[in-house]
Design a protein around this motif. Structure first.
Motif, PDB file in Angstrom:
ATOM      1  N   GLU A   1      65.143  25.504 112.550  1.00 63.66           N
ATOM      2  CA  GLU A   1      64.326  26.639 112.106  1.00 63.66           C
ATOM      3  C   GLU A   1      65.136  27.915 111.941  1.00 63.66           C
ATOM      4  O   GLU A   1      64.776  28.786 111.154  1.00 63.66           O
ATOM      5  CB  GLU A   1      63.192  26.893 113.113  1.00 63.66           C
ATOM      6  CG  GLU A   1      62.031  25.950 112.921  1.00 63.66           C
ATOM      7  CD  GLU A   1      60.990  26.090 114.001  1.00 63.66           C
ATOM      8  OE1 GLU A   1      61.109  27.001 114.838  1.00 63.66           O
ATOM      9  OE2 GLU A   1      60.054  25.282 114.000  1.00 63.66           O
TER      10      GLU A   1
ATOM     11  N   GLU B   1      62.340  45.499 114.010  1.00 65.39           N
ATOM     12  CA  GLU B   1      62.510  46.919 114.280  1.00 65.39           C
ATOM     13  C   GLU B   1      62.254  47.202 115.757  1.00 65.39           C
ATOM     14  O   GLU B   1      62.666  48.197 116.299  1.00 65.39           O
ATOM     15  CB  GLU B   1      61.559  47.744 113.408  1.00 65.39           C
ATOM     16  CG  GLU B   1      60.119  47.647 113.836  1.00 65.39           C
ATOM     17  CD  GLU B   1      59.173  48.161 112.771  1.00 65.39           C
ATOM     18  OE1 GLU B   1      58.167  48.754 113.143  1.00 65.39           O
ATOM     19  OE2 GLU B   1      59.450  47.963 111.565  1.00 65.39           O
TER      20      GLU B   1
ATOM     21  N   PRO C   1      59.353  39.198 127.277  1.00 62.57           N
ATOM     22  CA  PRO C   1      60.657  39.374 126.656  1.00 62.57           C
ATOM     23  C   PRO C   1      60.543  39.416 125.142  1.00 62.57           C
ATOM     24  O   PRO C   1      59.542  39.006 124.578  1.00 62.57           O
ATOM     25  CB  PRO C   1      61.423  38.132 127.097  1.00 62.57           C
ATOM     26  CG  PRO C   1      60.367  37.098 127.303  1.00 62.57           C
ATOM     27  CD  PRO C   1      59.156  37.842 127.766  1.00 62.57           C
ATOM     28  N   VAL C   2      61.580  39.913 124.496  1.00 61.03           N
ATOM     29  CA  VAL C   2      61.609  39.919 123.043  1.00 61.03           C
ATOM     30  C   VAL C   2      61.657  38.472 122.567  1.00 61.03           C
ATOM     31  O   VAL C   2      62.462  37.686 123.046  1.00 61.03           O
ATOM     32  CB  VAL C   2      62.842  40.684 122.535  1.00 61.03           C
ATOM     33  CG1 VAL C   2      62.927  40.618 121.020  1.00 61.03           C
ATOM     34  CG2 VAL C   2      62.780  42.119 123.001  1.00 61.03           C
ATOM     35  N   PRO C   3      60.744  38.077 121.680  1.00 57.78           N
ATOM     36  CA  PRO C   3      60.696  36.687 121.262  1.00 57.78           C
ATOM     37  C   PRO C   3      61.921  36.298 120.446  1.00 57.78           C
ATOM     38  O   PRO C   3      62.556  37.135 119.824  1.00 57.78           O
ATOM     39  CB  PRO C   3      59.435  36.625 120.406  1.00 57.78           C
ATOM     40  CG  PRO C   3      59.281  38.005 119.878  1.00 57.78           C
ATOM     41  CD  PRO C   3      59.794  38.912 120.950  1.00 57.78           C
ATOM     42  N   ILE C   4      62.192  34.995 120.462  1.00 53.72           N
ATOM     43  CA  ILE C   4      63.271  34.480 119.628  1.00 53.72           C
ATOM     44  C   ILE C   4      62.697  34.225 118.245  1.00 53.72           C
ATOM     45  O   ILE C   4      61.757  33.470 118.097  1.00 53.72           O
ATOM     46  CB  ILE C   4      63.830  33.180 120.209  1.00 53.72           C
ATOM     47  CG1 ILE C   4      64.335  33.423 121.616  1.00 53.72           C
ATOM     48  CG2 ILE C   4      64.926  32.638 119.321  1.00 53.72           C
ATOM     49  CD1 ILE C   4      64.454  32.183 122.432  1.00 53.72           C
TER      50      ILE C   4
ATOM     51  N   GLU D   1      60.714  47.897 121.626  1.00 50.67           N
ATOM     52  CA  GLU D   1      59.959  47.097 122.580  1.00 50.67           C
ATOM     53  C   GLU D   1      60.749  46.853 123.856  1.00 50.67           C
ATOM     54  O   GLU D   1      60.566  45.850 124.536  1.00 50.67           O
ATOM     55  CB  GLU D   1      59.555  45.768 121.958  1.00 50.67           C
ATOM     56  CG  GLU D   1      58.059  45.715 121.678  1.00 50.67           C
ATOM     57  CD  GLU D   1      57.626  44.377 121.149  1.00 50.67           C
ATOM     58  OE1 GLU D   1      57.811  43.382 121.881  1.00 50.67           O
ATOM     59  OE2 GLU D   1      57.116  44.326 120.035  1.00 50.67           O
TER      60      GLU D   1
ATOM     61  N   SER E   1      54.401  20.003 107.489  1.00 43.89           N
ATOM     62  CA  SER E   1      54.296  20.108 106.042  1.00 43.89           C
ATOM     63  C   SER E   1      55.428  20.940 105.452  1.00 43.89           C
ATOM     64  O   SER E   1      55.745  20.799 104.284  1.00 43.89           O
ATOM     65  CB  SER E   1      52.937  20.682 105.647  1.00 43.89           C
ATOM     66  OG  SER E   1      52.608  21.769 106.457  1.00 43.89           O
ATOM     67  N   GLU E   2      56.073  21.804 106.237  1.00 45.01           N
ATOM     68  CA  GLU E   2      57.156  22.632 105.680  1.00 45.01           C
ATOM     69  C   GLU E   2      58.443  21.850 105.490  1.00 45.01           C
ATOM     70  O   GLU E   2      59.033  21.875 104.418  1.00 45.01           O
ATOM     71  CB  GLU E   2      57.449  23.839 106.586  1.00 45.01           C
ATOM     72  CG  GLU E   2      56.387  24.900 106.565  1.00 45.01           C
ATOM     73  CD  GLU E   2      55.317  24.629 107.585  1.00 45.01           C
ATOM     74  OE1 GLU E   2      55.391  23.586 108.253  1.00 45.01           O
ATOM     75  OE2 GLU E   2      54.388  25.443 107.714  1.00 45.01           O
TER      76      GLU E   2
ATOM     77  N   ALA F   1      63.630  28.870 108.646  1.00 41.61           N
ATOM     78  CA  ALA F   1      62.182  28.792 108.465  1.00 41.61           C
ATOM     79  C   ALA F   1      61.634  30.175 108.147  1.00 41.61           C
ATOM     80  O   ALA F   1      62.233  31.190 108.487  1.00 41.61           O
ATOM     81  CB  ALA F   1      61.537  28.252 109.725  1.00 41.61           C
ATOM     82  N   HIS F   2      60.482  30.195 107.494  1.00 42.98           N
ATOM     83  CA  HIS F   2      59.873  31.471 107.172  1.00 42.98           C
ATOM     84  C   HIS F   2      58.801  31.816 108.179  1.00 42.98           C
ATOM     85  O   HIS F   2      57.749  31.227 108.214  1.00 42.98           O
ATOM     86  CB  HIS F   2      59.275  31.428 105.772  1.00 42.98           C
ATOM     87  CG  HIS F   2      60.310  31.592 104.719  1.00 42.98           C
ATOM     88  ND1 HIS F   2      60.643  32.813 104.193  1.00 42.98           N
ATOM     89  CD2 HIS F   2      61.144  30.706 104.136  1.00 42.98           C
ATOM     90  CE1 HIS F   2      61.615  32.671 103.307  1.00 42.98           C
ATOM     91  NE2 HIS F   2      61.941  31.392 103.255  1.00 42.98           N
ATOM     92  N   ALA F   3      59.112  32.739 109.048  1.00 46.20           N
ATOM     93  CA  ALA F   3      58.101  33.270 109.958  1.00 46.20           C
ATOM     94  C   ALA F   3      58.498  34.713 110.167  1.00 46.20           C
ATOM     95  O   ALA F   3      59.049  35.089 111.182  1.00 46.20           O
ATOM     96  CB  ALA F   3      58.092  32.500 111.254  1.00 46.20           C
ATOM     97  N   GLU F   4      58.271  35.458 109.154  1.00 48.00           N
ATOM     98  CA  GLU F   4      58.790  36.822 109.163  1.00 48.00           C
ATOM     99  C   GLU F   4      58.170  37.644 110.285  1.00 48.00           C
ATOM    100  O   GLU F   4      56.966  37.618 110.506  1.00 48.00           O
ATOM    101  CB  GLU F   4      58.525  37.497 107.812  1.00 48.00           C
ATOM    102  CG  GLU F   4      59.523  37.140 106.750  1.00 48.00           C
ATOM    103  CD  GLU F   4      59.354  35.725 106.225  1.00 48.00           C
ATOM    104  OE1 GLU F   4      60.293  35.216 105.606  1.00 48.00           O
ATOM    105  OE2 GLU F   4      58.296  35.130 106.450  1.00 48.00           O
ATOM    106  N   GLN F   5      59.013  38.317 110.983  1.00 43.96           N
ATOM    107  CA  GLN F   5      58.536  39.142 112.093  1.00 43.96           C
ATOM    108  C   GLN F   5      59.186  40.505 111.965  1.00 43.96           C
ATOM    109  O   GLN F   5      60.015  40.891 112.787  1.00 43.96           O
ATOM    110  CB  GLN F   5      58.904  38.504 113.426  1.00 43.96           C
ATOM    111  CG  GLN F   5      58.179  37.190 113.629  1.00 43.96           C
ATOM    112  CD  GLN F   5      58.082  36.817 115.072  1.00 43.96           C
ATOM    113  OE1 GLN F   5      58.867  37.252 115.891  1.00 43.96           O
ATOM    114  NE2 GLN F   5      57.112  36.008 115.399  1.00 43.96           N
TER     115      GLN F   5
ATOM    116  N   HIS G   1      58.119  43.355 112.530  1.00 40.20           N
ATOM    117  CA  HIS G   1      57.908  44.246 113.666  1.00 40.20           C
ATOM    118  C   HIS G   1      58.913  43.976 114.776  1.00 40.20           C
ATOM    119  O   HIS G   1      59.530  44.882 115.309  1.00 40.20           O
ATOM    120  CB  HIS G   1      56.497  44.090 114.201  1.00 40.20           C
ATOM    121  CG  HIS G   1      56.321  44.723 115.547  1.00 40.20           C
ATOM    122  ND1 HIS G   1      56.483  46.071 115.734  1.00 40.20           N
ATOM    123  CD2 HIS G   1      56.053  44.193 116.750  1.00 40.20           C
ATOM    124  CE1 HIS G   1      56.300  46.350 117.019  1.00 40.20           C
ATOM    125  NE2 HIS G   1      56.045  45.222 117.650  1.00 40.20           N
TER     126      HIS G   1
END
Lengths: 242, 577
Positions: free
Chosen positions: B250, B471, B491-494, B476, B203-204, B462-466, B468
């Motif tokens: 994305e 920072e 691992p730190v996500p992409i 992490e 839908s996006e 794409a909007h998937a604000e992260q 956290h």
């Protein structure tokens, strides 16, 4: 012995069937497919597959009537025992013929068409043995049921096997009922139990994805993009808002 | 009005040289796996030609896409829901592997294992389906550059619809390339054909995807798609299709096929459309009106009403802004030169094409006339019915008037710009003749000929604000964080943000050669003598001597940093941080 064969083994198979499906769905959604080989070969499949599958649908319907509907109900509906057996024989033989013809075509195809044969797994082969065994034994039972035509004594499964089957689902099975059944019926039930135990680990799982929901859902499905990017969920308490 | 955003593509066919780089890079990225040997999410077809799979455009045979039923309502051409379920055990319209080709490899081992013999050993072709010897008879671009066309062009379904005299002379007349990916339709018939509901439209951004966990291998999508851009993975038993490189889109990157296109002929961008009117537009009675109907449901992103509605319907503001800058919107709606592929399938395809003018130009060139002269070009467009009819069969369901007008605009641009390039007085009559202003014509030229990366690909992330994770790039750190000691844990996500951050860091000059070099001081290799640059503001009057002093400082120090100049030696320390 009766208890082992007609109580312990069936329940073990049932447990394997249920837990196995749960496990397969949890861990192998990706492998949950028909594994169609139509792309490789269509001439034989076009004939064999519908014959087999529609035949099987008939077989399932026949078992439903024969095993789950008590004799008293059909009698109550005014259907004489004789008429019932005629119906069961005609319907059963038609379904059996379609299924058997389909099965023969499909097995022939699987063995002789190169790409299809090389795409056949060990599990497929094992499953074919059990499936064919159950079907052949079932057909034998149907055909031998025709002996009443010649005045012979016929085993009335609705006084034995069917009652045991219904008791099985209410968890009070009487193994003696199965023990009294003819050998071919016993074998049919026993091999079928094993087939059900094997079921979740074969391609037969596709039976449970029969797409009946297609009839009611809208044509175009819209879905939102996964809000989670990357391959890991955010930590607890850090999920994005909104 | 319900505003939805769609990521769309336009390909400028005049620029395609048929090099197949897009196909190859796409294959390397997505389908270089067992079971997908014959799968080409992107393929390049030579036209006229049969296409891939062979004759896929013959919908009388394959029954893909939609049609209007007797009551004038939109229905699937291969039959509705009940028909689908009734034929589920054997799909009557499924192409066989021989309509694509039998994938093969070569027995390379023979080349090295063969015993000493009189003749050179050869690597025989082996079928990847059976493992046995095979004879190679077809592949995804077997009729490339009209190769073997005498035997095969008769089967081109588009050519079959144009007149017979065209057919007879086509081989001397024209040829062009048609790169194809999934159309990511607004009204996808593959999704409608899927019994499991595994194919969905996001839908996006409108990208059409197959949920691999929900696909059950019923194969109805393969026959349902009129473009035959859904493939059946014969090893996994699941349907696979072009993903529009959604992981790249994305984060704001173009698709692999666009990124690697040597001709730079692909454009990517958003368009806004009215989702409420899609069904109406797809139900337009006359096939030839479908192109116009499809354009009518596209919304003008500069219209304040549309902007307000977009905000109401959850399209983020930066996406609306990207839609305003979208080259796709400009090529389809402003310049009106992009056309959809086979609108008559009624799926509302979203990969559009600028038809090639080159067949016309080539034809004039062969006569010895000037192919840049607008009079010659316009006359040729009128006279050369062969390419025009064929192009109309591809892009407008046979309406040659639309193709004519597009080709005239391209021709006008060609001769108008030639005057400019040769330093002659431009003729304002040329743009006027095709209904454009001089400025518009120049802008169109810019977009078609000069546009840089950022103009060709306008892709909002794409909007998937992260917040956290952003920072957390530092906090992490996996060291000791996991239950199994150092380095365990995840691992730190992409994410869009850290992807962009990482890329900026990798591509920017700032770490190795900081912009603010002059104001930076590295005290690590300062031995306390002399004056390192940047420690004090420059003294206005004696800049000359100061520089001499700097140059001497590192030379006399013990750390061995000997740069060509003091600044080099001092700020070189930045490399080690």
């Amino acid at each position: 012995m009766n208890t082992f064969l007609w109580v312990i083994v069936p329940y073990l198979c049932l447990a394997t069937f249920v837990v196995g499906h749960y496990w397969r769905y949890r861990y192998d959604k990706f492998g949950w497919t028909t594994r169609s080989s139509q792309l490789y070969e269509n001439r034989l499949l076009r004939l064999g597959s519908p014959l087999f599958h529609f035949g099987m649908l008939g077989v399932v319907a026949g078992h439903f009537v024969g095993l789950l509907v008590p004799e008293s109900w059909t009698n109550g509906a005014g259907l004489s025992n004789h008429a019932y057996h005629w119906g069961a024989l005609v319907g059963g033989l038609a379904a059996a013929a379609a299924t058997l013809a389909g099965l023969v075509i499909l097995i022939y195809r699987r063995r002789t068409v190169g790409p299809v044969f090389s795409a056949t797994t060990k599990m497929d082969k094992l499953m074919y043995v059990f499936l064919a065994g159950v079907i052949l034994l079932g057909i034998w039972n149907t055909v031998s049921g025709a002996s009443f035509l010649f005045g012979g004594h016929e085993y009335d499964y609705r006084q034995g096997v069917s009652i045991w089957f219904r008791q099985f689902w209410s968890f009070h099975p009487d193994p003696a009922l199965m023990g009294a059944a003819p050998l071919s019926f016993q074998l049919h039930a026993f091999v079928a139990s094993l087939l059900f135990a094997l079921w979740p680990f074969t391609r037969l799982v596709h039976v449970f994805s029969a797409p009946v929901g297609y009839l009611t859902r809208p044509y175009i499905v819209y879905r939102s993009r996964d809000t989670q990017l990357g391959n890991r969920r955010p930590g607890r308490g850090w999920e994005p808002l909104g | 009005m319900r505003v939805m955003a769609q990521m769309a593509m336009v390909m400028n066919l005049d620029k395609c040289i048929g090099c197949h780089t897009c196909s190859v890079t796409c294959k390397q990225a997505w389908t270089n796996r067992s079971g997908t040997e014959y799968v080409w999410f992107n393929n390049v077809e030579t036209r006229p030609g049969q296409g891939y799979p062979r004759t896929y455009e013959d919908q009388e045979r394959w029954q893909g896409g939609w049609k209007l039923n007797r009551r004038g309502r939109l229905s699937l051409k291969a039959g509705g829901r009940f028909r689908k379920l009734a034929t589920i055990f054997s799909n009557p319209k499924l192409p066989s592997i021989h309509d694509y080709y039998e994938p093969w490899t070569y027995d390379y081992a023979t080349l090295t294992d063969a015993p000493a013999q009189e003749h050179t050993p050869v690597a025989r072709p082996k079928s990847l389906l059976t493992g046995g010897d095979t004879k190679i008879t077809w592949s995804s671009n077997w009729d490339d550059d009209l190769g073997g066309s005498k035997a095969s062009f008769e089967n081109d379904p588009v050519l079959a619809k144009v007149s017979t005299e065209v057919k007879r002379s086509f081989e001397d007349t024209f040829m062009f390339y048609l790169p194809r990916i999934c159309e990511h339709c607004l009204n996808p018939s593959c999704a409608a054909s899927c019994p499991s509901g595994a194919i969905y439209k996001r839908s996006e951004d409108g990208i059409v995807l197959v949920d691999q966990d929900r696909c059950r291998g019923w194969r109805m999508c393969v026959s349902g798609c009129p473009y035959k851009k859904i493939y059946f993975n014969h090893r996994t038993g699941k349907a696979e299709k072009c993903t529009f490189c959604f992981p790249r889109i994305e984060v704001g990157l173009p698709t692999v096929c666009s990124e690697t296109c040597v001709g730079r002929l692909r454009y990517l961008g958003l368009i806004l459309y009215d989702a409420d009117r899609v069904l109406d537009a797809a139900s337009t009675p006359d096939d030839q009106d479908l192109y116009r109907a499809q354009r009518e449901i596209l919304l003008d992103p500069n219209d304040p009403e549309v902007v307000a509605a977009a905000e109401r319907d959850g399209v983020p503001h930066d996406w609306v802004m990207a839609a305003q800058r979208s080259p796709i919107h400009a090529l389809i709606q402003t310049y009106e030169v992009a056309l959809p592929l086979h609108p008559e399938y009624r799926t509302m395809p979203m990969v559009w094409y600028i038809p090639p003018l080159s067949p016309v130009v080539d034809a004039i060139g062969e006569t010895g006339e000037d192919p840049e002269d607008q009079r010659n070009l316009f006359a040729a467009i009128d006279a050369l019915r062969i390419p025009v009819e064929y192009l109309a069969g591809l892009f407008t369901a046979g309406d040659t008037a639309v193709v004519d007008s597009v080709l005239q605009r391209l021709a006008a641009m060609r001769s108008y710009m030639r005057d400019l390039n040769l330093g002659r007085e431009p003729d304002p009559g040329i743009p006027a003749r095709v209904g454009m202003s001089e400025e518009e014509m120049y802008d169109m030229y810019r977009l078609l000929a000069l546009a840089k990366y950022d103009e060709r690909y306008v892709i909002p992330a794409a909007h998937a604000e992260q917040a956290h994770s952003l920072e957390a790039l530092g906090t992490e750190c996996p060291v000791g964080s996991g239950p199994f000691g150092e380095g365990s844990g995840s691992p730190v996500p992409i994410a869009v943000e850290n992807f962009t951050m990482l890329r900026n860091r990798q591509t920017a000059d700032t770490v190795a050669a900081p912009d603010d070099k002059a104001t930076r001081v590295n005290l690590l290799n300062w031995d306390g003598r002399g004056i390192p640059t940047g420690l004090f503001p420059p003294r206005q009057e004696v800049t000359e001597t100061e520089e001499v002093g700097e140059a001497g400082t590192p030379d006399t120090s013990d750390d061995g940093a000997t740069g060509p100049g003091g600044t080099g030696g001092l700020t070189g320390g930045a490399d080690y941080r």
